[in-house]
Design a protein around this motif. Structure first.
Motif, PDB file in Angstrom:
ATOM      1  N   ILE A 197      31.377   9.342  -2.818  1.00 19.24           N
ATOM      2  CA  ILE A 197      32.494   8.507  -2.500  1.00 19.24           C
ATOM      3  C   ILE A 197      33.980   8.944  -2.504  1.00 19.24           C
ATOM      4  N   THR A 222      34.664  10.273  -9.926  1.00 24.48           N
ATOM      5  CA  THR A 222      33.535  11.147 -10.582  1.00 24.48           C
ATOM      6  C   THR A 222      32.502  10.048 -11.046  1.00 24.48           C
ATOM      7  N   PRO A 253      31.040   1.370 -11.583  1.00 23.38           N
ATOM      8  CA  PRO A 253      31.553   0.635 -12.718  1.00 23.38           C
ATOM      9  C   PRO A 253      32.613   1.048 -13.611  1.00 23.38           C
ATOM     10  N   TRP A 277      22.566  12.851 -11.303  1.00 19.20           N
ATOM     11  CA  TRP A 277      23.001  12.010 -12.314  1.00 19.20           C
ATOM     12  C   TRP A 277      22.513  10.557 -12.214  1.00 19.20           C
TER      13      TRP A 277
END
Ligand code: NAD
Length: 325
Positions: A12, A70, A94, A161
């Motif tokens: 992103i 991140t 989020p 992750w």
């Protein structure tokens, strides 16, 4: 001219970098990442500086806005550091991995007097924005029952992750939060949540039922079992008709009102999703707030409410019980 620095040069972060490059009133200065090669790759493509240390980027006096891209558990650290350095901050959704982190971020940004927005991009998709307009105009009457779905394939990300549920929160926190947020934007606060999910080696499927304070019931479905594809859909049934959207359809938004056979009352509204990138609209809206000293459209408090819904869904799936908010 506002100057921007991005932290996180993954999927992103690269999208955001390309979007800022196209903005007339913005200069993208630098990007940082703990992986030198990731930062350099984006920096070389966009002719900006690369930093290994986010702190060095935050310390640049010329930077007005820090954009945090991140992984979710690393949002808090950089949002707070940036705010304390007096930078305005936009952070990916989020807002955080848990409520304590989110509340700290909101409190410190407020204390520092900086603008803080969370990038819930679905609100900037023309179809979803148009549907909100239709709801507000009462086009389908009073909404009662909603079905929302969002399906993608398995994503890995930095150090895998996304598949580490302790870090990412899995499908409900990562993906379905898009729909939780947009439905809150349409219908207000959620009263209770019931959810169930299936997980296997990164493939996930989940279904959450939300009861809103205004009485609306929504079924929200998420999937990471749709390999190499993306689709989203939304169906809103009201006492005056149905709003039906399917991202894979050629004419994604159809407003179906009137009685059977009453075809002149059936209105179809074709969307034009490619008109302007939702990511451009989203980031531009924040830049505009900084430039004109306006309140960001999705502040930290708002984003924390969407996080609460996602956490309630996770808890419900774990305990098998209804969770009241
Ligand atoms: N709005 C959207 O459509 C959308 C889409 C994808 C991801 N996201 C969100 O964006 C965030 C990032 O997701 P992604 O898909 O880009 O992840 P990613 O794994 O592709 O990229 C994350 C990057 O952060 C870097 N990184 C890790 N720890 C760091 C640290 N301590 N300091 C600096 N850099 C660090 C990694 O090296 C990696 O390059 C997540 O919160 C995710 O939920 C939003």
């Amino acid at each position: 001219m506002l100057k921007v620095g991005i932290i996180g040069a993954g999927g992103i972060g690269r999208v955001h970098a390309s979007v800022y490059q196209g903005m007339p009133n913005v200069k993208l200065i630098a990007i940082s990442d703990i992986r030198n090669e990731a930062a350099s790759s984006v920096a070389d493509e966009f002719k900006i500086k690369a930093f290994n240390s986010a702190d060095e980027l935050i310390d640049l006096s010329e930077v007005d806005i820090i954009d945090v891209c991140t992984p979710t558990p690393i949002h808090k650290e950089y949002v707070i550091k940036a705010a304390m350095a007096g930078k305005h901050v936009i952070c990916e959704k989020p807002i955080a991995r848990n409520l304590d982190e989110a509340q700290d971020m909101v409190r410190i940004c407020k204390k520092a007097g900086v603008k803080f927005m969370v990038a819930h991009v679905v609100r900037f998709f023309p179809e979803y924005a148009k549907i909100r307009e239709l709801i507000e105009q009462g086009s389908a009457g009073k909404p009662a029952v909603v079905r929302a779905s969002r399906s993608v394939g398995v994503v890995a990300g930095w150090n895998n992750w996304y598949s580490n549920y302790e870090l990412s929160g899995g499908l409900m926190l990562e993906l379905m939060i898009h729909d939780f947020d947009v439905l809150r934007w349409y219908f207000g606060d959620v009263k209770r949540v019931f959810a169930t999910e299936a997980r296997q080696n990164g493939t996930e499927y989940a279904l959450a039922t939300l009861r809103f304070e205004n009485g609306v019931i929504a079924h929200v479905e998420g999937s990471r079992a749709h390999f190499l594809s993306f689709k989203s859909a939304l169906e809103i049934a009201g006492d005056g008709g149905l709003i039906d959207f399917d991202s894979n359809a050629a004419k994604p938004i159809n407003l179906c009102i009137g009685k059977k056979g009453d075809s002149d009352k059936e209105i179809a509204i074709p969307s034009s999703p490619t008109e302007e990138s939702p990511y451009y609209k989203e980031l531009f809206s924040f830049v505009n707030c900084v430039e004109k000293d306006l309140d960001p459209p999705i502040n930290g408090v708002d984003a924390t409410k969407s996080l609460k819904v996602a956490l309630a869904a996770l808890e419900s799936a774990k305990t098998g019980k209804v969770v009241r908010l």
